[in-house]
Design a protein around this motif. Structure first.
Motif, short mmCIF file in Angstrom:
data_model
loop_
_atom_site.label_atom_id
_atom_site.label_comp_id
_atom_site.label_asym_id
_atom_site.label_seq_id
_atom_site.Cartn_x
_atom_site.Cartn_y
_atom_site.Cartn_z
N HIS A 290 6.13 11.94 9.52
CA HIS A 290 7.14 12.40 10.48
C HIS A 290 8.35 11.47 10.51
CE1 HIS A 290 9.21 13.73 14.03
NE2 HIS A 290 9.07 12.54 14.55
N TYR A 291 8.11 10.20 10.75
CA TYR A 291 9.22 9.27 10.92
C TYR A 291 10.02 9.08 9.63
CZ TYR A 291 7.75 7.90 15.62
OH TYR A 291 7.45 7.89 16.95
N TYR A 292 9.31 8.87 8.53
CA TYR A 292 10.02 8.51 7.30
C TYR A 292 10.63 9.71 6.58
CZ TYR A 292 8.22 3.78 7.80
OH TYR A 292 7.95 2.52 8.27
N LEU A 293 10.17 10.93 6.89
CA LEU A 293 10.72 12.10 6.22
C LEU A 293 11.72 12.88 7.05
CD1 LEU A 293 7.53 13.55 4.45
CD2 LEU A 293 9.34 12.12 3.46
N THR A 294 11.82 12.58 8.35
CA THR A 294 12.74 13.37 9.18
C THR A 294 13.98 12.61 9.63
OG1 THR A 294 11.54 12.84 11.23
CG2 THR A 294 10.87 14.83 10.05
N HIS A 295 13.98 11.29 9.52
CA HIS A 295 15.13 10.51 9.96
C HIS A 295 16.00 10.18 8.74
CE1 HIS A 295 12.42 8.95 13.48
NE2 HIS A 295 12.76 10.22 13.62
N ASP A 296 16.77 11.16 8.31
CA ASP A 296 17.52 11.01 7.07
C ASP A 296 18.57 9.90 7.13
OD1 ASP A 296 16.08 13.11 6.10
OD2 ASP A 296 17.62 14.61 6.42
N THR A 297 19.14 9.68 8.30
CA THR A 297 20.18 8.64 8.38
C THR A 297 19.58 7.24 8.29
OG1 THR A 297 20.08 8.69 10.80
CG2 THR A 297 21.74 10.09 9.75
N ILE A 298 18.31 7.10 8.65
CA ILE A 298 17.65 5.80 8.59
C ILE A 298 16.97 5.60 7.24
CG2 ILE A 298 15.87 4.34 9.65
CD1 ILE A 298 16.34 5.76 12.28
N ASN A 299 16.39 6.66 6.70
CA ASN A 299 15.62 6.58 5.45
C ASN A 299 16.06 7.70 4.50
OD1 ASN A 299 13.57 5.64 3.68
ND2 ASN A 299 12.12 7.16 4.48
N PRO A 300 17.28 7.60 3.97
CA PRO A 300 17.82 8.72 3.17
C PRO A 300 17.01 9.05 1.93
CG PRO A 300 19.20 6.76 2.96
CD PRO A 300 18.24 6.49 4.07
N ASN A 301 16.29 8.10 1.36
CA ASN A 301 15.49 8.37 0.16
C ASN A 301 14.13 8.96 0.48
OD1 ASN A 301 17.45 7.47 -1.69
ND2 ASN A 301 16.81 5.33 -1.39
N ARG A 302 13.78 9.00 1.77
CA ARG A 302 12.57 9.66 2.24
C ARG A 302 11.29 9.11 1.58
NH1 ARG A 302 12.08 15.26 2.00
NH2 ARG A 302 11.74 15.58 4.21
N ILE A 303 11.28 7.82 1.34
CA ILE A 303 10.09 7.17 0.80
C ILE A 303 9.17 6.81 1.96
CG2 ILE A 303 9.23 5.14 -0.40
CD1 ILE A 303 11.84 5.21 -2.05
N VAL A 304 7.92 7.21 1.85
CA VAL A 304 6.93 6.93 2.89
C VAL A 304 6.13 5.70 2.46
CG1 VAL A 304 4.94 7.81 4.17
CG2 VAL A 304 6.78 9.38 3.47
N PRO A 305 6.09 4.65 3.27
CA PRO A 305 5.37 3.44 2.87
C PRO A 305 3.87 3.69 2.74
CG PRO A 305 6.06 3.29 5.15
CD PRO A 305 6.70 4.51 4.60
N LYS A 306 3.26 2.98 1.84
CA LYS A 306 1.83 3.14 1.58
C LYS A 306 0.99 2.48 2.67
CE LYS A 306 -1.29 2.96 -2.38
NZ LYS A 306 -1.42 2.54 -3.79
N GLY A 307 1.44 1.36 3.20
CA GLY A 307 0.66 0.63 4.21
C GLY A 307 1.21 0.85 5.60
N PRO A 308 0.70 0.12 6.57
CA PRO A 308 -0.38 -0.87 6.46
C PRO A 308 -1.76 -0.22 6.37
CG PRO A 308 0.41 -0.74 8.71
CD PRO A 308 1.30 0.14 7.90
N ASP A 309 -2.75 -1.03 6.02
CA ASP A 309 -4.10 -0.52 5.83
C ASP A 309 -4.73 -0.19 7.19
OD1 ASP A 309 -6.76 -0.04 5.22
OD2 ASP A 309 -6.91 -1.71 3.81
N PRO A 310 -5.05 1.08 7.46
CA PRO A 310 -5.60 1.46 8.76
C PRO A 310 -6.98 0.89 9.04
CG PRO A 310 -5.70 3.30 7.24
CD PRO A 310 -4.90 2.24 6.56
N ARG A 311 -7.64 0.35 8.01
CA ARG A 311 -8.97 -0.22 8.23
C ARG A 311 -8.94 -1.45 9.13
NH1 ARG A 311 -10.92 -0.52 2.06
NH2 ARG A 311 -8.75 -1.25 1.91
N ALA A 312 -7.74 -2.02 9.30
CA ALA A 312 -7.61 -3.18 10.19
C ALA A 312 -7.94 -2.83 11.64
CB ALA A 312 -6.19 -3.75 10.10
N TRP A 313 -7.85 -1.53 11.97
CA TRP A 313 -8.12 -1.11 13.34
C TRP A 313 -9.63 -0.96 13.62
CZ3 TRP A 313 -4.53 -0.42 17.19
CH2 TRP A 313 -3.19 -0.48 16.79
N LEU A 314 -10.42 -0.97 12.58
CA LEU A 314 -11.86 -0.71 12.73
C LEU A 314 -12.63 -2.00 12.99
CD1 LEU A 314 -12.22 1.85 9.82
CD2 LEU A 314 -11.90 2.33 12.27
#
Length: 315
Positions: A290-314
């Motif tokens: 949602h954030y990285y693909l809809t805010h074109d003025t902030i992230n014009p290349n629409r690259i979604v970061p791979k991290g952080p690793d959600p396993r840190a929450w477990l």
């Protein structure tokens, strides 16, 4: 999408301000309407299980609050849930996750259809969460702060046995904390991310981290913000904290510290995440897309970061 499509900004200062809520009727036990009728003359709709549909995005922190509260209180059978596609465009929130591209209960493709049916002249941003009356197709409310409070206070007859009391009898401290956290943290990250001047960004940044420092200290000797008991304000803070390192730290330039670098806040957020109703309602994939693909003025290349690793929450 530009920041203006999420609120409004001052051309003079570059400060971003959130759009107000358009639909502010309430579902109340004391409504004079009868089951199956619309609101009474005071804008109150009757509590009626099975009648209303809560429309959310799992990406949205404001909507996420209502998902958590609904689950904690055991209202899943009383109020149905619709989840929109996390990637919105100029047409707004779309029911693209449903096989037909249409909500199976409301029969609409976009939440905007319900907004326009309720107010044909509405030209503002379509927001979630929204509660829609399934009998008429009208939006009852998109007033996100009030929605969760009313789930706690107006739907008590349908709460599960031993449901938590999320709102204490004495609300003074709760209300003060909710106000501070809303202005300086929940909305504060957006004021950083959507600022259009260096001065506005730095002012919002300083306020945000000053409040996080206060909360870090507050949580040094207690498990929850009000002491030993989970309350509404914990849910409101959690939905921002769980998005902090994945989105706000980089995307919104809230980068003085990561959440993981606040020992007490990080331990608190992980503790909440591991409780029933919290972690199971978090979808990091939808949040990031949602954030990285809809805010074109902030992230014009629409690259979604791979991290952080959600396993840190477990555990």
């Amino acid at each position: 999408m530009s920041p203006a499509q999420f609120g409004r900004e001052s051309a003079a200062t570059g400060e971003w301000k959130r759009q107000g809520n358009r639909f502010v009727d309430r579902i109340r036990r004391d409504s004079s309407s009868k089951p199956g009728e619309g609101p009474d003359d005071q804008g109150r709709w009757p509590v009626e299980p099975g009648r209303y549909r809560l429309v959310v995005s799992l990406a949205c922190p404001w909507a996420h609050r209502s998902v958590i509260v609904r689950k904690l209180l055991g209202l899943e059978d009383a109020i149905s849930l619709a989840i929109v596609d996390p990637v919105r465009d100029d047409r707004g929130w779309r029911f693209g996750l449903d096989p037909s591209g249409r909500d199976p209960v409301l029969g609409i493709e976009f939440l905007s259809e319900a907004y326009r049916k309720t107010d044909p002249s509405y030209d503002g941003r379509v927001t979630v969460p929204a509660i829609v009356d399934t009998l008429s197709g009208l939006v009852v409310t998109n007033d996100f702060p009030q929605i969760t409070l009313d789930l706690s206070t107006e739907w008590t007859e349908y709460h599960r046995p031993h449901a938590p009391q999320l709102i204490p009898a004495d609300r003074a401290e709760l209300d003060q904390l909710m106000d501070e956290i809303y202005r300086e943290v929940n909305n504060g990250v957006y004021r950083c991310g959507f600022a259009t001047s260096q001065e506005a960004y730095e002012a919002a940044y300083d306020v945000l981290f000053a409040r996080l420092d206060v909360l870090e200290e507050r949580l040094a000797d207690r498990p929850y913000l009000l002491g030993d008991t989970l309350s509404e304000v914990d849910i409101r803070l959690f939905t921002t904290l769980v998005r902090f390192d994945a989105v706000y730290h980089g995307h919104f330039k809230c980068n003085r510290n990561k959440l993981t670098e606040f020992p007490n806040l990080w331990a608190y957020a992980r503790r909440l995440y591991q409780l029933p109703g919290f972690g199971e309602t978090v979808d990091f994939d939808q949040i990031k897309r949602h954030y990285y693909l809809t805010h074109d003025t902030i992230n014009p290349n629409r690259i979604v970061p791979k991290g952080p690793d959600p396993r840190a929450w477990l555990p």
